[in-house]
Design an enzyme around this catalytic site. Structure first.
Site, PDB file in Angstrom:
ATOM      1  CD  GLU A   1      -3.119  -0.875   2.157  1.00  0.00           C
ATOM      2  OE1 GLU A   1      -2.830  -0.300   3.212  1.00  0.00           O
ATOM      3  OE2 GLU A   1      -4.252  -1.327   1.913  1.00  0.00           O
TER       4      GLU A   1
ATOM      5  CD  GLU B   1      -4.583  -5.912   3.044  1.00  0.00           C
ATOM      6  OE1 GLU B   1      -5.282  -5.157   3.745  1.00  0.00           O
ATOM      7  OE2 GLU B   1      -3.351  -5.813   2.970  1.00  0.00           O
TER       8      GLU B   1
HETATM    9  C1  GAL Z   1      -4.858  -2.590   4.919  1.00  0.00           C
HETATM   10  C2  GAL Z   1      -3.440  -2.990   5.275  1.00  0.00           C
HETATM   11  C3  GAL Z   1      -3.395  -4.109   6.277  1.00  0.00           C
HETATM   12  C4  GAL Z   1      -4.365  -3.864   7.376  1.00  0.00           C
HETATM   13  C5  GAL Z   1      -5.719  -3.735   6.776  1.00  0.00           C
HETATM   14  C6  GAL Z   1      -6.816  -3.617   7.785  1.00  0.00           C
HETATM   15  O1  GAL Z   1      -4.928  -1.307   4.454  1.00  0.00           O
HETATM   16  O2  GAL Z   1      -2.748  -3.375   4.150  1.00  0.00           O
HETATM   17  O3  GAL Z   1      -2.106  -4.240   6.795  1.00  0.00           O
HETATM   18  O4  GAL Z   1      -4.011  -2.719   8.053  1.00  0.00           O
HETATM   19  O5  GAL Z   1      -5.730  -2.582   5.971  1.00  0.00           O
HETATM   20  O6  GAL Z   1      -8.028  -3.746   7.141  1.00  0.00           O
END
Ligand code: GAL
Length: 810
Positions: A393, A465
């Site tokens: 990210e 994610e």
């Molecule tokens: C994302 C990140 C993860 C975690 C996640 C929580 O933005 O890559 O490490 O923080 O959010 O939902």
């Protein structure tokens, strides 16, 4: 090369001094590796407690035979900067806490004497190395949290061996429907190229020998001149596939004048793995990826867990959660974990360390070095199908990411690259656009369209994610909230399943994890997992588990206690199962059979099935009403049970009017029927039984009756503990359950733990139940024998687990 495990009996000081490094007597703790610099509470602790510059020291004999050898110290990981000394003299250093490194000790050792190796390990988050420099959403525990070994090599030895398995073009291509047995039967003549990096002079020949993993029978063998191209054909080779992960071993022996100088053994598998515009292909067949992100942390000990516990996570992901892919967010993880992924056919997306922040030039050099270390250290694992070459990210940085991408390709021409971003249409230097799609927020679409995210739809696209912080969920949240979590995961899984050109999705995340002050619920925990920190499943875990076929699964999302809900309105109830259908019975009477066709989640494999009829024919039979009248009553009662009386829609009001006008029913009668068929107040006991039926057979039953007795349901991953290269540990998962085996989600009592024999508890001697679940770990302490752990909870019968600890002679 001889490898000597070097994990036991280190001197440890939390604060390192120059005197400690040069060998002065010091008050220190004796520790074994993997080691955490600070045992932490479960929650509510500050990240400063594990930040220090600490020291590890070990004295050892340097035998005379090492006089003409080269000696290395191989360190699995040192979080997060490390200097290595021998008898006070600095011999090496390493920056970055998530990859292995090797330091040569040869010149500093005097054969026939004793030497002291000392490591100064800096665990501070103020270091200028990835992932540090800004905020990080996970704790970054430091120390020597993986294993260490001494490596003794001849002057000429194998520095590295990269095994490249090849399947002949056009052969062994699966078309989609093969079963595991059919995949296992596919046979071809494989070829393996061995890229050998040698150190030193004089090696004349290389003998290559291939065996099936776990067997000593050589199935192919050849001897070739060292320095030339090295390859070997393997007739009758089988595929490494998610359904049938066949592993082989290549042994390369370096030979000069008939003498073997060095031997190296590498596991490998034959597979084709490719992300294309239309999706992901494994061995030729399109394979939708469904998985979870994994951190490498555990309660109390941070990152420091031995092999069996690392391997267990792969088993949980593959066997319990039914995942076919895992992302090692946000750094390369234990080789034991990846080894187990190889064995289980669990695909892996691994990435370099980092979280959103990109530092200055020196920091970036370490990030590039991390790519080199990641690829060279992990490229022999068939499970790994994608390299993550961007900082998770981070913003676009073409200069940096052109380098990381090129380096990954240079070191491994067989795999594609990705790089996880939250940016749409960002600079796309890699092969696969890997994107964290957090668009789903409860009511809206489950995922974005590929074309709306990636700037180039002709290349692969993977969701890396979703969910996570969009809906933190504790095991002890209300049933409504926990259901919301489950349905959000369902919505995304279903949406991605429906998008033909999305390779798959990897959800945030496998289990809850300790985090920094800027994240989480104030308790220093991100409650983002589909499991809790001990890897106990929350409701959402069932969605993933329903994809596997080995273990029958049936999860009913409600305890059926109406008082849990506002205004006692039970709300929607869902069944999640890998069976064909679910039959519901009330007090032994059949109500209805629900099938996957009843699921509004049409794309995903086995989406949640709505349990929306609690009456079936019971009113018709029980009250003797004509069919049409009974149907109307049923529809109204089912509606009010799920949605309440508050705002009845027009259709329901119309039905009520028909009952009053046509069948002359009075509202009182309806209330009476509600009490009898829905509320069940005052009835002796209402029992709901759900049978999951597959191929006509009941595979699993769930029974819900009011709780009358409490017991402990304790699961231990293994009881035959082995003191081998280092200590072993067992994971114990604990649940408070009722007389039907259902978890009691508001049981928050604590279970006391008493260990006997040659084991010790990791963490406190009480296991706090949260949401009715908790856990404990025990470890071996250097001796063999019989051991036991007794778990006691007020009001429940104690449980005693017996262990056999075997101490291996080495
Ligand atoms: C994302 C990140 C993860 C975690 C996640 C929580 O933005 O890559 O490490 O923080 O959010 O939902």
């Amino acid at each position: 090369m001889e490898k000597i495990a070097f994990n036991r009996g280190w001197d440890f000081v939390f604060e390192c001094t120059d005197g400690f490094i040069s060998g002065d007597p010091a008050e220190c703790e004796k520790v074994d590796l993997p080691h955490t610099v600070k045992e932490t509470p479960f929650s509510y602790f500050d990240e400063s407690i594990y930040q220090t510059v600490c020291g590890y020291r070990k004295r050892f004999a340097v035998p005379d035979e090492w006089a003409d050898k080269r000696v290395f110290l191989n360190i699995g990981a040192a979080g997060h900067a490390c200097e290595v000394f021998v008898d006070g003299e600095r011999v090496g250093a390493h920056l970055g806490g998530y990859t292995a490194f090797r330091v040569e000790l040869t010149d500093a050792l005097k054969p026939g004497t004793q030497a002291t190796v000392a490591l100064r390990v800096d665990t501070r988050e103020s270091l200028d190395v990835p992932p540090f420099g800004y905020v990080v959403d996970y704790m970054t525990y430091g120390g020597l949290y993986r294993e260490v070994s001494l490596e003794i090599a001849e002057k000429t030895y194998i520095e590295d061996l990269f095994v490249i398995p090849e399947i002949p073009d056009g052969e062994a291509i699966l078309d989609g429907d093969e079963s595991a047995d059919e995949v296992a039967a596919v046979s071809f003549t494989g070829r393996v190229e061995a890229k050998l990096e040698l150190s030193g002079e004089g090696a004349a020949q290389v003998r290559l020998a291939v065996t099936e993993r776990g067997s000593d029978d050589v199935i192919a063998e050849t001897t070739l001149p060292a320095g030339g191209e090295l390859s070997i054909a393997i007739p009758g080779a089988r595929l490494w596939d998610a359904l049938s992960p066949k592993l082989y071993e290549l042994e390369a022996a370096l030979v000069a004048d008939g003498k073997t100088l060095d031997v190296c053994r590498i596991s490998f598998g034959f597979r084709r793995a490719r992300f294309e515009a239309e999706g992901f292909y494994l061995n030729g067949r399109k394979y939708k990826l469904v998985g979870l992100d994994r951190h490498q942390s555990y309660p109390y000990v941070g990152y420091a867990m031995p092999a069996s516990i690392q391997r267990l996570d792969a088993d949980i992901l593959r066997r319990e959660l039914g995942c076919n892919i895992v992302r090692t967010s946000h750094y390369p993880q234990s080789r034991h974990f990846i080894d187990r992924c190889d064995e289980l056919g669990l695909l892996v997306f691994t990435e370099i360390p980092g979280w959103q922040h990109i530092g200055g030039d020196e920091w970036q050099e370490i990030a590039v070095e991390n790519v080199r270390e990641m690829v060279t250290q992990y490229r022999n694992h068939p499970s790994i199908v994608l390299w993550g070459v961007r900082i998770n990210e981070s913003r676009d940085d073409d200069a940096l990411y052109t380098r990381t991408n090129a380096l990954a390709h240079e070191l491994d021409s067989t795999r594609q690259t990705g790089g996880v971003r939250y940016l749409k249409k960002s600079s796309f230097l890699e092969d696969v656009y890997t994107y964290n799609d957090f668009v789903h927020s409860g009511e809206n679409e489950g995922c974005m369209k590929k074309a709306d995210v990636t700037p180039d739809t002709s290349r692969g696209y993977l969701v890396t994610e979703y969910c996570g912080h969009m809906f933190p969920t504790k095991t002890y949240d209300s049933e409504e909230h926990r259901l919301g979590h489950t349905l959000r995961h369902a919505k995304v899984l279903d949406a991605v399943a429906g998008e033909k050109d999305i390779a798959g999705c990897i959800g945030w995340c496998m289990f809850d994890y300790n985090t920094h002050k800027d994240f989480g619920s104030g308790d220093r925990i991100c409650h983002h997992g589909v499991c809790d920190m001990f890897r106990n499943p929350k409701g959402a875990a069932a969605l993933y588990a329903a994809q596997q076929d080995e273990t029958p699964l049936l999860e009913i999302t409600s305890s059926m206690d109406i008082g849990e809900h506002p205004a006692s309105v039970r709300g929607p109830i869902w069944a999640i199962t890998n069976a064909d259908s679910v039959k519901m019975y009330k007090n032994g009477s059949f109500v209805r059979e629900f099938t996957h066709a009843d699921s509004p989640y049409k794309n995903m494999r086995r989406g949640p099935i709505a349990i929306d009829d609690f009456i079936g024919d019971l009113i018709e039979n029980g009250e003797g009403y004509p069919h049409k009248q009974a149907e109307l009553v049923k529809q109204i009662l089912n509606y009010t049970a799920i949605h309440g009386y508050g705002k009845l829609p027009f259709g329901i009001k119309l039905k009520a009017a028909r009952l009053i006008l046509r069948y002359r029913m009075k509202p009182d009668q309806a209330y009476g029927l509600y009490g009898k068929y829905m509320g069940n107040w005052g009835s002796a006991v209402t029992e709901f039984r759900f049978d999951a039926v597959k191929d006509g057979k009941v595979q699993k039953s769930v029974t819900k009756t009011p709780m009358t007795s409490l017991s402990l349901d304790v699961r231990v991953d293994h009881t035959d503990l082995r003191e081998g290269d280092t200590y072993d540990a067992a994971a114990i998962r604990i649940r408070a359950v009722d007389q039907n085996g259902n978890v009691l989600p508001y049981c928050m009592e604590s279970v006391s733990l008493a260990a006997e024999g040659p084991i010790a508890l990791i963490g406190p001697d009480r296991a706090q139940l949260r949401g009715g679940m908790g856990g404990a770990y025990v470890r071996t302490v250097g001796a063999g024998g019989k051991a036991a752990l007794t778990l006691s909870l007020d009001g429940a019968e104690s449980v005693r687990i017996e262990f056999d600890v075997t101490k291996e002679d080495r």
